[in-house]
Design an enzyme around this catalytic site. Structure first.
Site, PDB file in Angstrom:
ATOM      1  N   GLU A 159       0.767  -1.299   0.152  1.00 46.98           N
ATOM      2  CA  GLU A 159       0.082   0.052   0.076  1.00 46.98           C
ATOM      3  C   GLU A 159       0.750   1.199  -0.090  1.00 46.98           C
ATOM      4  O   GLU A 159       1.981   1.191   0.592  1.00 46.98           O
ATOM      5  CB  GLU A 159      -1.026  -0.175   1.221  1.00 46.98           C
ATOM      6  CG  GLU A 159      -1.786   1.184   1.426  1.00 46.98           C
ATOM      7  CD  GLU A 159      -2.824   1.068   2.457  1.00 46.98           C
ATOM      8  OE1 GLU A 159      -2.858  -0.202   3.212  1.00 46.98           O
ATOM      9  OE2 GLU A 159      -3.902   1.730   2.420  1.00 46.98           O
TER      10      GLU A 159
ATOM     11  N   ASN B 272     -12.393  -1.333  -0.914  1.00 43.07           N
ATOM     12  CA  ASN B 272     -11.748  -2.033   0.284  1.00 43.07           C
ATOM     13  C   ASN B 272     -12.458  -1.472   1.472  1.00 43.07           C
ATOM     14  O   ASN B 272     -12.446  -0.254   1.537  1.00 43.07           O
ATOM     15  CB  ASN B 272     -10.123  -1.139   0.334  1.00 43.07           C
ATOM     16  CG  ASN B 272      -9.461  -1.944   1.590  1.00 43.07           C
ATOM     17  OD1 ASN B 272      -8.998  -2.830   1.586  1.00 43.07           O
ATOM     18  ND2 ASN B 272      -9.249  -0.842   2.196  1.00 43.07           N
ATOM     19  N   GLU B 273     -12.457  -2.277   2.298  1.00 44.79           N
ATOM     20  CA  GLU B 273     -13.094  -2.249   3.524  1.00 44.79           C
ATOM     21  C   GLU B 273     -14.238  -0.927   3.515  1.00 44.79           C
ATOM     22  O   GLU B 273     -14.010   0.021   4.112  1.00 44.79           O
ATOM     23  CB  GLU B 273     -11.876  -1.324   4.521  1.00 44.79           C
ATOM     24  CG  GLU B 273     -10.930  -2.888   4.949  1.00 44.79           C
ATOM     25  CD  GLU B 273     -10.223  -2.546   6.115  1.00 44.79           C
ATOM     26  OE1 GLU B 273     -10.170  -1.582   6.555  1.00 44.79           O
ATOM     27  OE2 GLU B 273      -9.475  -3.608   6.555  1.00 44.79           O
TER      28      GLU B 273
ATOM     29  N   TYR C 282      -6.955  -9.342  11.264  1.00 46.21           N
ATOM     30  CA  TYR C 282      -5.415  -9.084  11.886  1.00 46.21           C
ATOM     31  C   TYR C 282      -5.393  -9.719  13.159  1.00 46.21           C
ATOM     32  O   TYR C 282      -6.171  -9.631  14.044  1.00 46.21           O
ATOM     33  CB  TYR C 282      -5.288  -7.497  11.947  1.00 46.21           C
ATOM     34  CG  TYR C 282      -4.787  -6.838  10.789  1.00 46.21           C
ATOM     35  CD1 TYR C 282      -3.383  -7.056  10.081  1.00 46.21           C
ATOM     36  CD2 TYR C 282      -5.936  -6.166   9.992  1.00 46.21           C
ATOM     37  CE1 TYR C 282      -3.288  -6.408   8.831  1.00 46.21           C
ATOM     38  CE2 TYR C 282      -5.566  -5.630   8.788  1.00 46.21           C
ATOM     39  CZ  TYR C 282      -4.265  -5.646   8.123  1.00 46.21           C
ATOM     40  OH  TYR C 282      -4.163  -5.037   7.009  1.00 46.21           O
TER      41      TYR C 282
ATOM     42  N   GLU D 142      -6.059  -9.229   3.540  1.00 51.08           N
ATOM     43  CA  GLU D 142      -5.388  -8.697   4.505  1.00 51.08           C
ATOM     44  C   GLU D 142      -5.162  -9.715   5.726  1.00 51.08           C
ATOM     45  O   GLU D 142      -6.331  -9.726   6.408  1.00 51.08           O
ATOM     46  CB  GLU D 142      -5.960  -7.338   4.788  1.00 51.08           C
ATOM     47  CG  GLU D 142      -5.675  -6.246   3.929  1.00 51.08           C
ATOM     48  CD  GLU D 142      -6.211  -4.737   4.221  1.00 51.08           C
ATOM     49  OE1 GLU D 142      -5.738  -4.598   5.348  1.00 51.08           O
ATOM     50  OE2 GLU D 142      -6.495  -4.124   3.264  1.00 51.08           O
TER      51      GLU D 142
ATOM     52  N   GLN E 236       2.059  -6.233   5.409  1.00 49.15           N
ATOM     53  CA  GLN E 236       2.331  -5.932   4.129  1.00 49.15           C
ATOM     54  C   GLN E 236       3.803  -6.196   3.729  1.00 49.15           C
ATOM     55  O   GLN E 236       4.277  -6.667   4.422  1.00 49.15           O
ATOM     56  CB  GLN E 236       2.195  -4.621   3.863  1.00 49.15           C
ATOM     57  CG  GLN E 236       0.622  -3.991   4.117  1.00 49.15           C
ATOM     58  CD  GLN E 236       0.514  -2.535   3.543  1.00 49.15           C
ATOM     59  OE1 GLN E 236       1.018  -1.827   3.126  1.00 49.15           O
ATOM     60  NE2 GLN E 236      -1.101  -2.046   4.024  1.00 49.15           N
TER      61      GLN E 236
HETATM   62  O1  AHR Z   1      -2.866  -2.597   6.175  1.00 45.70           O
HETATM   63  C1  AHR Z   1      -3.331  -1.322   6.725  1.00 45.70           C
HETATM   64  C2  AHR Z   1      -4.727  -1.143   6.624  1.00 45.70           C
HETATM   65  O2  AHR Z   1      -5.483  -2.050   7.470  1.00 45.70           O
HETATM   66  C3  AHR Z   1      -5.323  -1.124   5.374  1.00 45.70           C
HETATM   67  O3  AHR Z   1      -5.091   0.233   4.785  1.00 45.70           O
HETATM   68  C4  AHR Z   1      -6.930  -1.374   5.590  1.00 45.70           C
HETATM   69  O4  AHR Z   1      -7.555  -1.810   4.702  1.00 45.70           O
HETATM   70  C5  AHR Z   1      -6.820  -2.049   6.954  1.00 45.70           C
HETATM   71  O5  AHR Z   1      -7.628  -1.434   7.902  1.00 45.70           O
END
Ligand code: AHR
Length: 500
Positions: free
Chosen positions: A25, A172-173, A248, A304, A353
């Site tokens: 990103e 995205n999101e 995450y 992600e 990432q």
């Molecule tokens: O990876 C960091 C961020 O996490 C991304 O930009 C977003 O899609 C997520 O919340």
């Protein structure tokens, strides 16, 4: 003694190489400095891309790269990132540190990076703040081979032939930074936007990915699937090829996530427990997808995932720069095993990432570069790419510190490659105990055996001063037995065994 049973006659699903995909990103030092230094940099580069980083990424066979975000994607206007660099618009990166984005890395640079790495392309379009026309013209710019305003513009900018867009994400999101939408609204918007993502190349279809849920938001999956599958033919499978999922591993809370490097045993097991939650998420979201898509034509795209800690002390909080230890190695190994085991539904995953942000493969400091423990696990697992997953089962026991943080000691996945070689990857999260494993191979006699391991102490990491503390080492503790093989997996390790 843990018993592992592998049935070499039962091929379950294909392990798409894209499961080992990556994400980059416009965030902190991921693109700028991490991957792209510009043609005039003193850091060795080819067309602006760092030679050392590209080489390292080629060695782990990065299959696919997602770009330009993330939250950045829904504020990205692609036309700002084409044409002569000196006249490209500058913008504020509102999501990540409020820094100035000079757009010197844009569409042409992304395709050049993917060409150098040798990977597929996954572009994430802007639905949150962009128009249908903008998205549609971007696709035309990238992929149309003929006379058209966008194809002509691409040629004017020095690239006559179109590129291949393998995957295209529609927002995205969008439940959060991508527009704070409700699921039914997003589902309807998805239907509309995707209509104008045209396949200009009759031989190569762009695979479209809809924005999926945040973690355990099952309602999102239900509603988006419902809206997208409403009154269309089964052949259209919701007008989508994939639905994403973001999850995450945050050891503590979003306000205080915990240090990447200074942690206790309790934090170790807590992190493992949170990582293993991915299994439940995949199962439950998949069960909802099954209601609409029983033949599993729509892939789950975990685009992600990874650890998210507090940033390294003294660094910009908006840059999400974190170190990487053996804890991350285990998180990577566990997740990749999980994705393999669910490869009937999980068709792609992109760790967040690739460089200098969150759970990275690579960290850079000026001209220096190091490979993280996570990189080495990806190195071990690359052997699974495009293999067939084999049926396997493993006896485990619960380990940890307190009732709350108990987890299974071992995880595994097993595949067979095109040459008939079996690949077993296994993790042991126990910080003290090694476990003897007796593996029974059904339908296969063990021939030549090779094994390699990533192991160490829980806080072990690679630094710019000591870049090789954690790495891949040979492992010669595997024996052939009457029934298969036996070995002892050391504490705190990720192991790969190849059996010919
Ligand atoms: O990876 C960091 C961020 O996490 C991304 O930009 C977003 O899609 C997520 O919340």
């Amino acid at each position: 003694m843990a018993k592992l049973v592998i049935d070499a006659n039962r091929k379950l699903s294909k392990i798409n190489k894209e499961i080992q995909g990556q994400f980059s990103e416009h965030l902190g030092r991921c693109i700028y400095e991490g991957l792209y230094v510009g043609e005039n940099s003193d850091i060795p580069n080819v067309n602006g891309m760092r030679t050392d980083v590209v080489e390292a990424l080629k060695n782990i066979k990065v299959p696919v790269l997602r770009w330009p975000g993330g939250c950045f994607a829904d504020e990205y206007h692609w036309k700002d990132g084409i044409g002569p660099k000196e006249s490209r618009k500058k913008m504020i990166n509102t999501n990540w540190g409020g820094v100035v984005e000079d757009n010197s890395f844009g569409t042409h640079e992304f395709f050049e990076l993917c060409r150098q790495i040798g990977c597929e392309t996954y572009i994430n379009g802007n639905m949150g703040s962009g128009t249908v026309q903008e998205m549609s013209e971007w696709v035309e710019y990238m992929t149309f081979d003929g006379v058209s305003p966008m194809a002509d513009l691409r040629a004017e900018n020095g690239h006559e032939k179109p590129w291949t867009v393998d995957f295209f994400g529609i927002g995205n999101e969008n439940w959060g930074c991508g527009g704070n939408m409700n699921p039914e609204f997003y589902g309807n918007m998805y239907r509309r936007y995707q209509t104008f993502v045209r396949d200009y190349d009759g031989n190569k279809k762009i695979r479209k990915i809809a924005c999926g849920a945040n973690s355990d938001d099952y309602e999102w999956t239900q509603e988006v699937m419902k809206a997208c599958f409403r009154r269309i033919s089964p052949q259209q499978h919701g007008m989508m090829d994939g639905l994403s999922l973001h999850y995450y591993t945050v050891p503590e809370t979003w306000d205080h996530k915990g240090s990447a490097t200074e942690f206790a045993e309790k934090d170790w097991y807590k992190t493992m427990k949170k990582t293993m939650y991915m299994e439940e998420l995949i199962r439950r979201h998949s069960a909802i997808m099954d209601q609409y898509d029983p033949d599993k034509k729509v892939g789950m795209i975990v685009d992600e995932w990874g650890t998210w800690y507090d940033v390294e002390p003294g660094t910009n909080p908006g840059f999400l720069y974190q170190q990487n230890t053996m804890r991350d190695a285990l998180v990577a190994g566990i997740n990749l095993n999980l994705f393999n085991k669910h490869s009937d539904r999980v068709k792609m995953a992109n760790i967040a990432q690739m460089v200098n942000v969150l759970q990275s493969m690579i960290l850079t400091e000026g001209e220096k570069m190091i490979k993280t423990p996570t990189y080495h696990v990806f190195d071990l697992y690359q052997v699974h790419q495009e293999n067939d997953l084999l049926a396997s089962s493993l006896e485990t026991e619960q380990v940890g510190l307190e009732d709350e943080y108990m987890v299974p000691n071992l995880t595994e996945s097993v595949s067979v490659d095109a040459n008939g070689v079996l690949h077993i990857t296994m993790t042991n999260v126990d910080l003290e105990k090694a476990y003897p494993v007796e593996a029974v191979l059904l339908g296969k006699e063990a021939g030549e055996i090779k094994a390699e391991i990533v192991t160490g102490h829980m806080q072990d990491k690679n630094t710019f001063e000591e870049p090789e503390t954690v790495g891949v080492q040979g492992f010669d503790g595997v024996q052939a037995t009457k029934e298969g093989i036996s070995f002892t997996i050391p504490a705190c390790s990720v192991l790969h065994i190849a059996v010919k």
